[in-house]
Scaffold this active site. Structure first.
Site, PDB file in Angstrom:
ATOM      1  N   ARG A  61       0.966  -1.380   0.361  1.00  0.00           N
ATOM      2  CA  ARG A  61      -0.289   0.314  -0.255  1.00  0.00           C
ATOM      3  C   ARG A  61       0.666   1.805  -0.102  1.00  0.00           C
ATOM      4  NH1 ARG A  61      -2.332   1.754   4.466  1.00  0.00           N
ATOM      5  NH2 ARG A  61      -2.654  -0.286   5.425  1.00  0.00           N
ATOM      6  N   TYR A 114     -14.845  16.540 -15.354  1.00  0.00           N
ATOM      7  CA  TYR A 114     -15.466  15.336 -15.329  1.00  0.00           C
ATOM      8  C   TYR A 114     -16.893  15.050 -14.800  1.00  0.00           C
ATOM      9  CZ  TYR A 114     -15.268   9.977 -15.162  1.00  0.00           C
ATOM     10  OH  TYR A 114     -16.135   9.072 -14.948  1.00  0.00           O
ATOM     11  N   ASP A 186      -6.101  18.399 -14.705  1.00  0.00           N
ATOM     12  CA  ASP A 186      -5.980  16.785 -15.325  1.00  0.00           C
ATOM     13  C   ASP A 186      -6.116  16.437 -16.472  1.00  0.00           C
ATOM     14  OD1 ASP A 186      -7.610  14.961 -16.313  1.00  0.00           O
ATOM     15  OD2 ASP A 186      -9.004  14.792 -14.985  1.00  0.00           O
ATOM     16  N   LYS A 211      -8.089   5.099 -19.240  1.00  0.00           N
ATOM     17  CA  LYS A 211      -8.141   6.123 -20.478  1.00  0.00           C
ATOM     18  C   LYS A 211      -6.724   5.770 -21.831  1.00  0.00           C
ATOM     19  CE  LYS A 211     -11.726   6.955 -18.591  1.00  0.00           C
ATOM     20  NZ  LYS A 211     -12.067   8.339 -18.066  1.00  0.00           N
TER      21      LYS A 211
HETATM   22  C1  LIG Z   1     -12.505   9.045 -17.100  1.00  0.00           C
HETATM   23  C2  LIG Z   1     -12.263  10.429 -16.581  1.00  0.00           C
HETATM   24  C3  LIG Z   1     -11.220  10.226 -14.915  1.00  0.00           C
HETATM   25  C4  LIG Z   1     -12.071   9.034 -13.904  1.00  0.00           C
HETATM   26  O1  LIG Z   1     -10.907   8.009 -13.705  1.00  0.00           O
HETATM   27  P1  LIG Z   1     -10.920   6.634 -13.712  1.00  0.00           P
HETATM   28  O2  LIG Z   1     -10.104   6.090 -14.185  1.00  0.00           O
HETATM   29  O3  LIG Z   1     -13.239   5.989 -13.973  1.00  0.00           O
HETATM   30  O4  LIG Z   1     -11.428   6.765 -12.206  1.00  0.00           O
HETATM   31  C5  LIG Z   1     -11.614  11.518 -14.795  1.00  0.00           C
HETATM   32  N1  LIG Z   1     -10.736  12.329 -14.909  1.00  0.00           N
HETATM   33  C6  LIG Z   1     -11.634  12.597 -16.269  1.00  0.00           C
HETATM   34  C7  LIG Z   1     -10.388  13.510 -17.221  1.00  0.00           C
HETATM   35  C8  LIG Z   1     -12.194  11.603 -17.349  1.00  0.00           C
HETATM   36  O5  LIG Z   1     -11.976  10.983 -18.774  1.00  0.00           O
END
Ligand SMILES: *Cc1c(COP(=O)(O)O)cnc(C)c1O
Length: 407
Positions: A61, A114, A186, A211
């Site tokens: 962890r 998001y 992000d 992604k």
């Molecule tokens: C999908 C997404 C998230 C969240 O990520 P997860 O892996 O689904 O927890 C955060 N920010 C953006 C821009 C996203 O497209």
């Protein structure tokens, strides 16, 4: 400042990372350390590890050798001193924000985020005494007005999910620096290949590695990158003691595999999305296309300044109501109706009822997410096949919409 390897190109770093040392048994790839705990030679060694006086792993962890390999590799890609891996993008975002916020603090967030990030801020953090201020970060005067002596963080996406608004990373970071505020970006939509927020002045980047970084729609993961001090603090506070949102070694291994092809995948996502966006814009059934690579895109100049390419994400609106849009999406055969993005497969979804259903209808209206907006993640299939499927569904819509009027 890159920790090493500044002379190597992006793809070389994505494939080799900082690991030029040989692996056990001469393995080409780092081994998977599927171990929750690590033994101490002697009691004193354990004490030294816990005290941070000796480097090494003691519990997964906190750290794990497979995760460390990914983290070093990812840090070189974001030009960061250090990186950290998480169980999901939301794990990364929540761990980072919990680390740097306390009750009484304020956070400024861009207008469009998001859906789950928005929900975490508006419906989550605010329950713990943190004040969340929504500001249109393209309005720098409004940003300056919103800053108080309690502001700790400015948080945004660029491009934003789902409507592709961009934020000028350098302009916002410069203002944040003057007030000793951390800028957190992000960078999911761009990946470090297309945009490097730290080089533009931001302090921390977060990612949904689910992604493009993973790239194949087969895992859930998150990453963050920033200074060594910030990443250490997130590791021992937000990640270890608050969320526990730790990535598994198997996932780290899959992401390292994904990173090896990140550059060529992103290049293909960009060229295919440019082609699809151009053809969508010319189709009579389409009202508006939001894609940074189009000359018609309102922030086209900013896109050219801070992004190396325009990415694989397109938002668009049809000359139709919601029922018409659903009809169009239901007619698709190759393009899959699904949330998530950045996969080899082309995916389409309807933010208002899916990824951004975490907003109330009023919140969506206030945050610029229209009910008829569609979000397309252009995949790696043959671009003419992707277009043929979209054109088939759009042509059917155009006929259906136009026919009653002509009659
Ligand atoms: C999908 C997404 C998230 C969240 O990520 P997860 O892996 O689904 O927890 C955060 N920010 C953006 C821009 C996203 O497209």
């Amino acid at each position: 400042m890159a920790i090493n390897d500044t002379k190597s190109g992006f793809a070389t770093r994505a494939i080799h990372g900082s690991m030029h040392t040989s692996q056990p048994e001469g393995a080409l790839n780092p081994p998977l350390y599927m171990s929750s705990t690590f033994t101490f030679e002697r009691v004193e060694d354990g004490a030294a590890l816990f005290a941070g006086e000796k480097p090494g792993h003691f519990y997964s962890r906190v750290s794990n050798p497979t995760l460390s390999a990914l983290e070093m590799r990812f840090a070189t890609l974001e030009n960061a001193e250090a990186a950290l891996s998480f169980a999901s993008g939301m794990g990364a975002i929540t761990s980072v924000l919990w680390t740097f916020l306390s009750a009484g603090d304020e956070i400024i967030a861009d207008k469009t985020l998001y859906g789950c990030t928005f929900a975490f801020l508006q419906h989550g953090l605010s329950r713990f005494g943190v004040t969340v201020r929504d500001v249109d970060l393209n309005d720098l005067a409004a940003l300056k007005t919103a800053i108080t002596d309690k502001t700790r963080i400015i948080y945004f996406e660029s491009p934003s999910n789902p409507n592709m608004r961009l934020v000028d990373i350098t302009a916002v970071s410069t203002i944040a620096d003057q007030h000793n505020i951390k800028t957190i970006v992000d960078n999911t939509y761009c990946t470090p290949y297309l945009q490097q927020p730290l080089a533009l002045g931001a302090d921390i980047v977060v990612h949904s590695a689910t992604k493009y970084l993973g790239g194949h729609g087969d895992l859930i993961a998150g990453m963050a990158a920033g200074s060594a001090d910030d990443m250490l603090q997130v590791r021992v506070e937000g990640l270890k003691d608050m969320t526990g949102a730790v990535m598994t070694p198997l996932t780290a291994h899959q992401i390292m595999r994904g990173l090896k092809t990140l550059e060529i995948r992103m290049d293909r996502h960009c060229t295919s999305a440019q082609t699809i966006a151009t053809r969508l814009e010319a189709h009579p059934a389409v009202r508006e296309v939001y894609y940074p690579g189009l000359n018609s895109f309102a922030q086209h100049d900013l896109a050219r300044r801070q992004m190396r390419g325009s990415g694989g994400m397109i938002a668009f609106e049809l000359n139709a109501d919601l029922a018409g849009a659903a009809h169009m999406m239901n007619a698709l055969e190759l393009v899959k109706r699904a949330v998530s993005l950045g996969d080899a497969d082309t995916l389409i979804q309807h933010p208002a009822s899916m990824t951004h259903a975490t907003y109330t209808a009023d919140e969506r209206a206030a945050h610029g997410i229209s009910d008829t907006l569609l979000r397309l993640s252009v995949g790696l299939e043959t671009v003419d096949d992707i277009w043929a499927d979209l054109a088939m569904a759009l042509d059917a819509l155009a006929i259906q919409e136009v026919a009653p009027r002509a009659a």
